[in-house]
Design a protein around this motif. Structure first.
Motif, PDB file in Angstrom:
ATOM      1  N   SER A  36       0.847  -1.184   0.000  1.00 17.36           N
ATOM      2  CA  SER A  36       0.000   0.000   0.000  1.00 17.36           C
ATOM      3  C   SER A  36       0.889   1.244   0.000  1.00 17.36           C
ATOM      4  CB  SER A  36      -0.888  -0.017   1.243  1.00 17.36           C
ATOM      5  OG  SER A  36      -1.502   1.229   1.455  1.00 17.36           O
ATOM      6  N   MET A  37       0.389   2.345  -0.537  1.00 13.82           N
ATOM      7  CA  MET A  37       1.165   3.589  -0.531  1.00 13.82           C
ATOM      8  C   MET A  37       1.251   4.204   0.861  1.00 13.82           C
ATOM      9  SD  MET A  37       0.160   5.534  -4.067  1.00 13.82           S
ATOM     10  CE  MET A  37      -1.584   5.626  -3.677  1.00 13.82           C
ATOM     11  N   THR A 108      -6.441 -14.297   2.830  1.00 18.45           N
ATOM     12  CA  THR A 108      -5.707 -13.117   2.400  1.00 18.45           C
ATOM     13  C   THR A 108      -6.451 -12.454   1.252  1.00 18.45           C
ATOM     14  OG1 THR A 108      -3.620 -14.079   3.084  1.00 18.45           O
ATOM     15  CG2 THR A 108      -3.506 -12.318   1.463  1.00 18.45           C
ATOM     16  N   GLY A 109      -6.571 -11.144   1.294  1.00 22.21           N
ATOM     17  CA  GLY A 109      -7.343 -10.441   0.275  1.00 22.21           C
ATOM     18  C   GLY A 109      -6.772  -9.083  -0.051  1.00 22.21           C
ATOM     19  N   ASP A 110      -7.662  -8.116  -0.215  1.00 21.04           N
ATOM     20  CA  ASP A 110      -7.265  -6.789  -0.676  1.00 21.04           C
ATOM     21  C   ASP A 110      -7.867  -5.691   0.189  1.00 21.04           C
ATOM     22  OD1 ASP A 110      -5.830  -7.455  -3.211  1.00 21.04           O
ATOM     23  OD2 ASP A 110      -7.750  -8.402  -3.635  1.00 21.04           O
ATOM     24  N   LEU A 111      -7.211  -4.524   0.159  1.00 19.48           N
ATOM     25  CA  LEU A 111      -7.667  -3.303   0.820  1.00 19.48           C
ATOM     26  C   LEU A 111      -7.901  -2.260  -0.254  1.00 19.48           C
ATOM     27  CD1 LEU A 111      -7.806  -0.981   3.060  1.00 19.48           C
ATOM     28  CD2 LEU A 111      -5.363  -0.789   2.686  1.00 19.48           C
ATOM     29  N   ASP A 112      -8.971  -1.502  -0.113  1.00 18.99           N
ATOM     30  CA  ASP A 112      -9.194  -0.331  -0.951  1.00 18.99           C
ATOM     31  C   ASP A 112      -9.598   0.805  -0.029  1.00 18.99           C
ATOM     32  OD1 ASP A 112      -9.365   1.204  -3.254  1.00 18.99           O
ATOM     33  OD2 ASP A 112     -11.405   0.564  -3.720  1.00 18.99           O
ATOM     34  N   LEU A 116     -14.787   9.020  -2.526  1.00 21.84           N
ATOM     35  CA  LEU A 116     -15.275   9.357  -3.855  1.00 21.84           C
ATOM     36  C   LEU A 116     -14.583   8.523  -4.927  1.00 21.84           C
ATOM     37  CD1 LEU A 116     -15.569  13.249  -3.596  1.00 21.84           C
ATOM     38  CD2 LEU A 116     -17.348  11.539  -3.187  1.00 21.84           C
ATOM     39  N   ASP A 117     -13.283   8.364  -4.853  1.00 24.98           N
ATOM     40  CA  ASP A 117     -12.483   7.538  -5.746  1.00 24.98           C
ATOM     41  C   ASP A 117     -11.584   6.650  -4.894  1.00 24.98           C
ATOM     42  OD1 ASP A 117     -13.039   7.989  -8.420  1.00 24.98           O
ATOM     43  OD2 ASP A 117     -11.794   9.792  -8.518  1.00 24.98           O
ATOM     44  N   SER A 118     -10.954   5.704  -5.545  1.00 24.76           N
ATOM     45  CA  SER A 118      -9.981   4.881  -4.840  1.00 24.76           C
ATOM     46  C   SER A 118      -8.734   5.711  -4.584  1.00 24.76           C
ATOM     47  CB  SER A 118      -9.641   3.647  -5.672  1.00 24.76           C
ATOM     48  OG  SER A 118      -8.698   2.863  -4.994  1.00 24.76           O
ATOM     49  N   LEU A 119      -8.359   5.851  -3.310  1.00 25.02           N
ATOM     50  CA  LEU A 119      -7.185   6.638  -2.943  1.00 25.02           C
ATOM     51  C   LEU A 119      -5.936   5.785  -2.808  1.00 25.02           C
ATOM     52  CD1 LEU A 119      -8.797   8.816  -0.132  1.00 25.02           C
ATOM     53  CD2 LEU A 119      -8.303   9.491  -2.485  1.00 25.02           C
ATOM     54  N   ASP A 120      -6.130   4.545  -2.399  1.00 25.59           N
ATOM     55  CA  ASP A 120      -5.002   3.666  -2.115  1.00 25.59           C
ATOM     56  C   ASP A 120      -5.505   2.227  -2.151  1.00 25.59           C
ATOM     57  OD1 ASP A 120      -2.478   2.802  -1.384  1.00 25.59           O
ATOM     58  OD2 ASP A 120      -2.722   3.255   0.736  1.00 25.59           O
ATOM     59  N   ALA A 121      -4.618   1.318  -2.415  1.00 26.72           N
ATOM     60  CA  ALA A 121      -4.968  -0.097  -2.429  1.00 26.72           C
ATOM     61  C   ALA A 121      -3.780  -0.888  -1.912  1.00 26.72           C
ATOM     62  CB  ALA A 121      -5.335  -0.546  -3.843  1.00 26.72           C
TER      63      ALA A 121
END
Length: 132
Positions: A36-37, A108-112, A116-121
């Motif tokens: 992730s950022m 194990t999966g994903d983060l969003d 309003l928009d996707s900022l980080d994943a």
């Protein structure tokens, strides 16, 4: 020997696989985010599985550590073979965790991170139930 076979057959009818084992996602899970950022790290996620968020396995979710903006509340649902956890970061955005789930365990999966928009994943790993 015939008695043993008869007893085994009778028990298989009386006690089907998984009998008496209620599936629940209630508990606390170490949550580790990578790739992730700005959200890499580990926190603790507590789920209360009581059906209150629409699905059979759903309810309250709470992040209780300090990694992701301090204590924050949200909800979770198990839909099909996946868990979706949404944590509302007060006054900011939402963290959405999505991972495979089954029989009371989460993979194990994903983060969003959404505003309003996707900022980080990133990637998210759920630790062992009641591990934090």
């Amino acid at each position: 020997m015939k008695m043993l076979l008869t007893l085994t057959a009778a028990l298989s009818v009386v006690l089907p696989a998984g009998a008496g084992m209620a599936i629940s996602y209630s508990g606390n899970y170490p949550l580790t985010v990578t790739d992730s950022m700005r959200n890499n790290g580990t926190d603790c996620l507590t789920l209360t599985d009581n059906g209150s968020a629409g699905a059979k396995h759903s309810g309250q979710a709470e992040m209780s550590g300090t990694q992701f903006y301090g204590k924050q509340d949200g909800t979770f649902q198990v839909i099909g073979q996946f868990v979706i956890v949404t944590i509302d970061v007060e006054g900011y955005d939402s963290l959405v965790f999505f991972a495979p789930a089954g029989r009371g365990t989460i993979g194990t999966g994903d983060l969003d991170e959404v505003y309003l928009d996707s900022l980080d994943a990133g990637k998210v790993a759920f630790g062992t139930k009641d591990g934090c």
